[in-house]
Design a protein around this motif. Structure first.
Motif, mmCIF file in Angstrom:
data_model
loop_
_atom_site.group_PDB
_atom_site.id
_atom_site.type_symbol
_atom_site.label_atom_id
_atom_site.label_comp_id
_atom_site.label_asym_id
_atom_site.label_seq_id
_atom_site.Cartn_x
_atom_site.Cartn_y
_atom_site.Cartn_z
ATOM 1 N N TYR A 125 -4.961 -11.124 8.726
ATOM 2 C CA TYR A 125 -5.857 -10.540 7.725
ATOM 3 C C TYR A 125 -7.303 -10.982 7.970
ATOM 4 O O TYR A 125 -8.215 -10.152 8.067
ATOM 5 C CB TYR A 125 -5.443 -10.987 6.314
ATOM 6 N N HIS B 247 -5.996 0.568 2.535
ATOM 7 C CA HIS B 247 -4.852 0.866 3.401
ATOM 8 C C HIS B 247 -4.514 2.357 3.414
ATOM 9 O O HIS B 247 -3.851 2.833 4.329
ATOM 10 C CB HIS B 247 -3.608 0.128 2.914
ATOM 11 N N GLU C 296 0.815 -1.215 0.000
ATOM 12 C CA GLU C 296 0.000 0.000 0.000
ATOM 13 C C GLU C 296 0.847 1.264 0.000
ATOM 14 O O GLU C 296 0.564 2.202 0.750
ATOM 15 C CB GLU C 296 -0.935 -0.023 1.211
ATOM 16 N N HIS D 240 -8.175 -3.809 -1.431
ATOM 17 C CA HIS D 240 -7.396 -3.969 -0.198
ATOM 18 C C HIS D 240 -6.331 -2.869 -0.078
ATOM 19 O O HIS D 240 -6.256 -2.171 0.929
ATOM 20 C CB HIS D 240 -6.745 -5.361 -0.214
ATOM 21 N N GLU D 241 -5.535 -2.714 -1.113
ATOM 22 C CA GLU D 241 -4.416 -1.751 -1.039
ATOM 23 C C GLU D 241 -4.927 -0.306 -0.970
ATOM 24 O O GLU D 241 -4.325 0.536 -0.303
ATOM 25 C CB GLU D 241 -3.461 -1.931 -2.224
ATOM 26 N N GLU E 55 -4.023 -4.745 8.440
ATOM 27 C CA GLU E 55 -4.414 -5.857 7.563
ATOM 28 C C GLU E 55 -5.859 -6.321 7.776
ATOM 29 O O GLU E 55 -6.547 -6.661 6.824
ATOM 30 C CB GLU E 55 -3.420 -7.015 7.708
ATOM 31 N N ALA F 243 -8.033 -3.527 6.156
ATOM 32 C CA ALA F 243 -7.984 -3.537 4.683
ATOM 33 C C ALA F 243 -8.730 -4.753 4.140
ATOM 34 O O ALA F 243 -9.405 -4.678 3.117
ATOM 35 C CB ALA F 243 -6.540 -3.512 4.195
#
Ligand code: ARG
Ligand code: ZN
Length: 470
Positions: free
Chosen positions: A401, A329, A305, A325-326, A348, A351
């Motif tokens: 995660y 972040h 990220e 996800h990224e 994590e 995200a």
């Protein structure tokens, strides 16, 4: 998601070996320095990385100027670190794992230095009183290193067939610039990267200029919001560049390896909508530009990220989910960063949960369904990690995660949607550009919900084993 699962699977064998090398004992140099009168500490006391960061000063700005030739893999660099002393200093450290230093000055005067592992120990010509702003200029040249992590994965300066893939979580930034390498010391950055004409250097923030002379092109990137060192990148290669803006006017700069344009198109196309959805869900986008870098560095096996512009080492099978996800972040991890690496689920887990929200929002599996699927997993080892303190080897393991995301979904069920989304919005607002801990999150959740959540969080974050009641 696919990225890190792939990585986790391939590195399992090396983890045990790596673990033994983690047990670093303080070297003789570090020991003697500790007793010196006004020396800055060689670390900030993060138990996962004892020598990360340094005591006695706070970095405000990095100016990193270098040329890099992919053919020889050599860099030639001058980094200027501007900092403020937070105590009287007759000696202080920067973290640096890069190539040989040819010159080092403090406030324009040649300073003494020694290197000991990742510590660059600097003795300025005259003492720096507490409160003094000072600049350190470091000139260095050579081949920047690839760093191997306790979990066996690689980071730092990773050469590719057409440039370099540059990532620094959790300890790779010192591969290419000297600094205060801990997320608690955020700073602004300017990069001046000179690469052979036809090659692009993609950094964080806004591209200020791009000029070519005698076969070399210099890219100047400016990152004006506070950034942790591990989120810095100047990734280099042959890229197809696309510039546009999100619906709310945030500039997008996207660099894609020509070999990956087709496969990444669907994920790249969603950047504006993902950002827009998160803005509505979490609050304003924290930075003044966005985008992505889709590179080809297959030996890395994960995406990062990097601030404003996440970097991918390939196109994963779940490309849209990984993009979601990224980008999440940017709020959770980049703007609100961990205070200690043991709090990594705050990055994590959040995200991953954002990935679930995006899936539901776009008509894919609902967050509830994704929770149930993860909860049904009965791999014993999965339930044997303590999420609030997974240990350095497991900091990027699946439970951080997925159980992290499950924790948030369970919290949502417990406090209700209104309080849950209020908690997320308050979180990004209260800790914007700063650092926070798991305890801060628990306190905020209790405040916004008006509930005592001690045993809830105990079961989800501090206990091993699959939660059954909460
Ligand atoms: N924060 C990255 C991600 O979620 C993973 C970085 C992993 N880094 C590592 N050295 N294993 O997507
Ligand atoms: Zn992540």
């Amino acid at each position: 998601m696919a990225f890190r699962r792939f990585r986790a699977a391939t590195i399992a064998v090396t983890a045990a070996v790596a673990m033994s090398s983690m047990l670093v004992t303080p070297s003789a140099i570090a020991e003697t320095r500790r007793s010196a009168s006004e020396a800055g500490a060689p670390g900030v006391g993060d138990p996962y990385f004892l020598y990360q960061g340094n005591g006695g000063f706070d970095v405000r700005h990095y100016d990193i100027a270098f040329s890099y030739d992919p053919a020889t893999r050599r860099m030639n660099a001058t980094t200027t670190v501007t900092a403020v002393a937070t105590q009287n200093l007759d000696r202080f450290d920067l973290d640096f794992r890069g190539p040989d230093i040819s010159m080092l000055t403090v406030n324009g005067t040649t300073a003494g230095f020694q290197r000991d592992g990742q510590e660059l120990i600097i003795t300025p010509g005259s003492n720096l009183p507490s409160g003094r702003v000072f600049t350190v200029v470091v000139k260095y040249a050579g081949v920047p290193p690839v760093i191997t992590d306790p979990d066996g994965s690689i980071e730092g300066w990773v050469p590719t067939d057409d440039g370099a893939f540059v990532v620094g979580e959790p300890q790779g930034a010192p591969a290419w610039f000297p600094g205060n390498d801990h997320p608690t010391n955020k700073a602004t950055f300017t990069f001046h990267a000179t690469v052979p004409e036809g090659t692009t250097a993609v950094g964080n923030g806004r591209l200020l200029s791009q000029t070519t002379a005698s076969g070399w092109t210099t890219f100047v990137w400016d990152s004006t919001e506070p950034m942790a060192t591990y989120l810095a990148t100047v990734t280099i290669g042959k890229f197809k560049i696309t510039e546009s803006t999100t619906p709310s006017g945030i500039p997008i700069y996207t660099a894609v390896d020509p070999r990956l344009v087709k496969r990444s198109a669907a994920a790249v196309a969603q950047i504006p909508d993902i950002i827009d959805y998160y803005r509505q869900t979490f609050g304003p986008y924290p930075f003044s530009s966005t985008g992505a870098i889709i590179d080809y560095a297959p030996n890395v096996g994960y995406a990062l990220e990097t601030q404003t512009r996440p970097v991918f080492c390939d196109v994963p099978s779940n490309a849209v989910g990984t993009m979601a996800h990224e980008l999440a972040h940017q709020w959770f991890g980049d703007s609100v960063s961990v205070r200690h690496w043991s709090d990594i689920w705050l990055n994590e887990g959040f995200a991953t949960y954002s990935e679930w929200l995006w899936s539901e929002h776009t008509g894919g599996m609902t967050a509830q369904k994704l929770f149930e699927q993860a909860y049904a997993g009965d791999k014993r080892s999965f339930w044997q990690i303590t999420i609030a303190d997974p240990g350095v080897v497991d900091m990027f393991s699946d439970p951080v995660y997925d159980r992290g995301a499950m924790t948030l979904h369970a919290l949502r069920g417990k406090v209700g949607d209104a309080a849950f989304f209020r908690i997320l919005r308050q979180w990004v607002q209260a800790y914007r550009y700063g650092n926070a801990t798991t305890t801060d999150f628990i306190k905020l959740s209790e405040k916004e919900s008006g509930m005592d959540l001690t045993s809830f969080f105990d079961v989800w974050l501090y206990q091993k084993g699959k939660p059954t009641t909460w």
